[in-house]
Design an enzyme around this catalytic site. Structure first.
Site, short mmCIF file in Angstrom:
data_model
loop_
_atom_site.label_atom_id
_atom_site.label_comp_id
_atom_site.label_asym_id
_atom_site.label_seq_id
_atom_site.Cartn_x
_atom_site.Cartn_y
_atom_site.Cartn_z
N HIS A 42 0.67 -0.81 0.24
CA HIS A 42 -0.09 0.12 -0.18
C HIS A 42 0.89 1.31 0.04
CE1 HIS A 42 -2.14 2.96 2.48
NE2 HIS A 42 -2.93 2.66 1.56
N HIS A 121 2.12 11.51 -0.78
CA HIS A 121 1.39 11.00 0.47
C HIS A 121 1.67 12.01 1.04
CE1 HIS A 121 -0.73 7.44 3.50
NE2 HIS A 121 -0.89 8.29 2.41
#
Length: 323
Positions: A42, A121
């Site tokens: 992920h 992110h």
């Protein structure tokens, strides 16, 4: 486990993880990859987030965080990094550990006059998309019987021209390794074709390109407690699995309340404390085509635990069904 097609009696979880696909027993060579259990990463490229204060937080972050970061950067940035890093190992190290699905979130930095693309992110990465894809290509050259699934998604700031540039980059780097979405995705067939890269692309342009697979559904529970995440997945499983590839993301999600009430913690602390519970649940899962089965299982800090061998070992259950 009994010997199958000359494979030793090793458990699949004890295979060399850098080449576990090529070591699978031949009874699984004709199983579609979307019926195998495959370990995934992920937010795979967060090991190289830009720590330079001049690098902005990404534009998907709440307005409040962007304002706080602008005016209180020394106070805010350490929190951003502690909760934005989901992997600490490089992409080659993750592949060596057995990861075969990579969650890649692509952005063009604001106010960047170049056409360079990055991952993001919380903040953007220092490494470009092209650099990382070249590293994956080099790894695949050294591991010709391993197959990787690259999921390009969450595009941020990409114009149509940048999408076409990214597609050209993908084609130039992986060339004949790219798998067409019309192909039968079994190991036996992909090995015979020399294909080792499946690219899924979360954008409408995927429908008009044979080498871009549609977006792979990602089951995300949006929970910060392992028990709540497991409960959410058990509910979803009752309604059946998607027909093709799909991801069960055992990545926990912290909210602002959790971060504020755990000021000394990091995402890694949260993840590592819950892995025993999550991996106990993973061990109970079964790959395959049946209702309630799993396919790709993705997590955070996947090199830090028995996550990868636990997922790979699930494929033993397919051998029991077929025998």
């Amino acid at each position: 486990m009994s010997s199958v097609c000359g494979v030793s009696e090793l458990s699949l979880g004890e295979l060399p993880m850098e080449s576990w696909m090529s070591h699978l027993p031949c009874a699984l060579w004709d199983t579609p990859l979307y019926h195998l259990a495959i370990p995934g990463s992920h937010n795979a490229i967060t090991y190289c987030l830009d720590m330079n204060d001049r690098s902005p937080v990404d534009l998907t972050q709440p307005d409040m965080l962007q304002k706080l970061d602008k005016y209180m950067k020394p106070l805010i940035r350490p929190f951003v990094y502690k909760w934005a890093i989901t992997q600490e190992y490089t992409i080659k190290q993750q592949l060596d550990c057995g990861v075969r699905y990579c969650d890649l979130r692509i952005a063009h930095r604001p106010n960047d006059s170049s056409t360079d693309l990055y991952f993001y992110h919380g903040v953007y990465t220092t490494l470009t998309v092209e650099t990382v894809l070249m590293e994956i290509r080099e790894w695949l050259d050294a591991h010709p019987k391993e197959v990787v699934i690259l999921s390009f998604s969450h595009f941020l700031g990409l114009s149509p021209e940048l999408h076409m540039l990214l597609l050209t980059t993908i084609r130039n780097i992986f060339t004949s390794k790219l798998c067409s979405k019309t192909e039968v995705v079994t190991l036996r067939n992909l090995w015979s074709l020399g294909c080792s890269v499946i690219v899924s692309y979360e954008h409408t342009i995927s429908s008009s390109h044979s080498d871009l697979w549609p977006h792979i559904p990602y089951w995300w529970a949006n929970k910060c407690k392992a028990e709540a995440l497991i409960e959410a997945f058990e509910y979803r499983k009752q309604h059946g699995r998607p027909g093709g590839f799909f991801v069960t993301g055992i990545n926990l999600t912290e909210d602002l309340k959790y971060i504020c009430t755990h000021p000394t913690e990091s995402l890694k602390d949260l993840v590592m404390s819950t892995y025993p519970t999550l991996l106990s649940w993973v061990k109970e899962q079964t790959p395959g085509s049946r209702v309630g089965s799993v396919n790709i299982i993705a997590g955070d800090f996947i090199t830090e635990s028995d996550f990868v061998p636990t997922v790979v070992k699930l494929n033993e259950k397919l051998l029991k069904y077929s025998s």
